[in-house]
Design an enzyme around this catalytic site. Structure first.
Site, PDB file in Angstrom:
ATOM      1  N   HIS A   5     -26.084 -27.592  23.041  1.00 30.93           N
ATOM      2  CA  HIS A   5     -27.483 -27.405  23.402  1.00 30.93           C
ATOM      3  C   HIS A   5     -28.122 -26.522  22.344  1.00 30.93           C
ATOM      4  O   HIS A   5     -27.577 -25.471  21.978  1.00 30.93           O
ATOM      5  CB  HIS A   5     -27.574 -26.744  24.778  1.00 30.93           C
ATOM      6  N   ASN A  43     -35.908 -25.284  20.924  1.00 29.97           N
ATOM      7  CA  ASN A  43     -35.165 -25.556  22.152  1.00 29.97           C
ATOM      8  C   ASN A  43     -35.955 -26.549  23.000  1.00 29.97           C
ATOM      9  O   ASN A  43     -36.991 -26.212  23.563  1.00 29.97           O
ATOM     10  CB  ASN A  43     -34.956 -24.243  22.915  1.00 29.97           C
ATOM     11  N   CYS A  55     -31.189 -26.913  31.121  1.00 28.99           N
ATOM     12  CA  CYS A  55     -30.733 -27.344  29.792  1.00 28.99           C
ATOM     13  C   CYS A  55     -29.474 -28.221  29.802  1.00 28.99           C
ATOM     14  O   CYS A  55     -29.349 -29.096  28.959  1.00 28.99           O
ATOM     15  CB  CYS A  55     -30.526 -26.122  28.893  1.00 28.99           C
TER      16      CYS A  55
END
Length: 323
Positions: A248, A278, A113
């Site tokens: 994020h 996500n 990520c």
């Protein structure tokens, strides 16, 4: 010499899967997913789409925004945990060919990520010895890594890509203080089998994504707060000195927990997880492109990109906007 973001672009699949759609295939509900994650929908690829097609579209849009031709790019860096091919060729090379960026070096970065932040950091270093513009692309097809019967993970992820063009200039600002790191003792908190670790894994297809939610949550909140506090410390900033924190987009509970530990108003956090879920390393550049298109960022604005993920790894970078 200062390194600036001079173009942004993003791409997401047309297909949208809502929480109500998920409730028809797994034991969950819109209320449960929203209350636990903040997610309401996600974009999911069609059979014809993959990391290179989404990444190429995002890259073309970033190049157009920057007014730079593909032939001018010196390096293409692609960050992805879902590459087109298991090992080689790199997705960066595939996209380089699709773009016609004939003068560019190309390679992939696997940093989960925080990949976009890692990509920016690497690009800034490269541009100290090669002054040509760099294209950083983060592209993820997370829907092909998850078990759609596992309600704890299938609701969390979406597909998409974001890209930026970086260019050096004598104008102060651009990419500033960065912080990247890892805690490999938690490497299996998020993992997916496969690779050539053993003869068995080498001969079998990768399994589904597995995650220790509690361990990831604790690491995320801790690293998130460290990134912001250390950035403040480096510059002598307070919350009044920044315009935006672009995190994020993993889970609104992580952001809420971080807000309670740092003195930054929640209004300064840009959050779009409700519409995209996500998207791993693509989440920050997708959010950044959306902010640019909405006119939310102006010259002189100071931002912090902050991310955390499998590895366990974390990364943050300060940006003074000059575009």
């Amino acid at each position: 010499m200062y390194t600036h973001i001079v173009g942004t672009g993003s791409a997401v699949p047309a297909r949208v899967v809502t929480n109500d759609d998920l409730s028809k295939i797994v034991d969950t509900s819109d209320e449960w997913i929203v209350s636990h994650t903040g997610i309401r929908q996600r974009h999911i690829v069609s059979a014809e789409e993959n990391a290179s097609t989404l990444g190429c579209t995002a890259a073309k849009r970033a190049l157009e925004d920057a007014g730079i031709a593909p032939e001018e790019i010196g390096t293409i860096i692609v960050t992805s945990t879902t590459p087109d091919y298991a090992v080689y060729p790199s997705t960066a090379c595939v996209i380089q060919g699709m773009l016609g960026a004939v003068n560019a070096a190309a390679f992939d970065v696997s940093a989960a990520c925080p990949g976009f932040v890692y990509g920016l950091t690497i690009a800034k270093g490269l541009m100290q010895i090669d002054d040509r513009p760099v294209l950083v692309i983060s592209t993820e097809i997370m829907s092909r890594t998850i078990n759609w019967s596992d309600r704890n993970t299938c609701c969390l992820f979406g597909d998409g890509a974001g890209a930026v063009v970086l260019k050096n200039s004598d104008v102060p600002g651009g990419l500033g203080f960065h912080l990247i790191g890892a805690d490999g003792t938690g490497a299996l908190a998020i993992h997916r089998e496969g690779g050539v670790r053993t003869e068995e894994t080498a001969r079998n297809a990768p399994g589904d994504l597995k995650m220790d939610g509690r361990a990831v949550f604790n690491f995320a909140v801790r690293s998130f707060c460290d990134i912001i506090s250390k950035t403040f410390e480096n510059y002598g900033w307070t919350e009044k000195d920044i315009t935006w924190i672009v995190p994020h987009q993993a889970n609104t509970r992580i952001i809420d927990a971080a807000v309670k530990r740092i003195n930054v108003p929640v209004e300064k956090f840009y959050v779009n997880i409700d519409r995209f879920a996500n998207t791993s390393s693509a989440s920050i550049p997708i959010a950044l492109d959306e902010m640019v298109k909405k006119g939310l960022i102006k010259t002189g604005d100071r931002m912090i990109f902050a991310a955390f993920g499998a590895g366990l790894v974390y990364g943050g970078v300060a940006v003074e906007w000059t575009k």
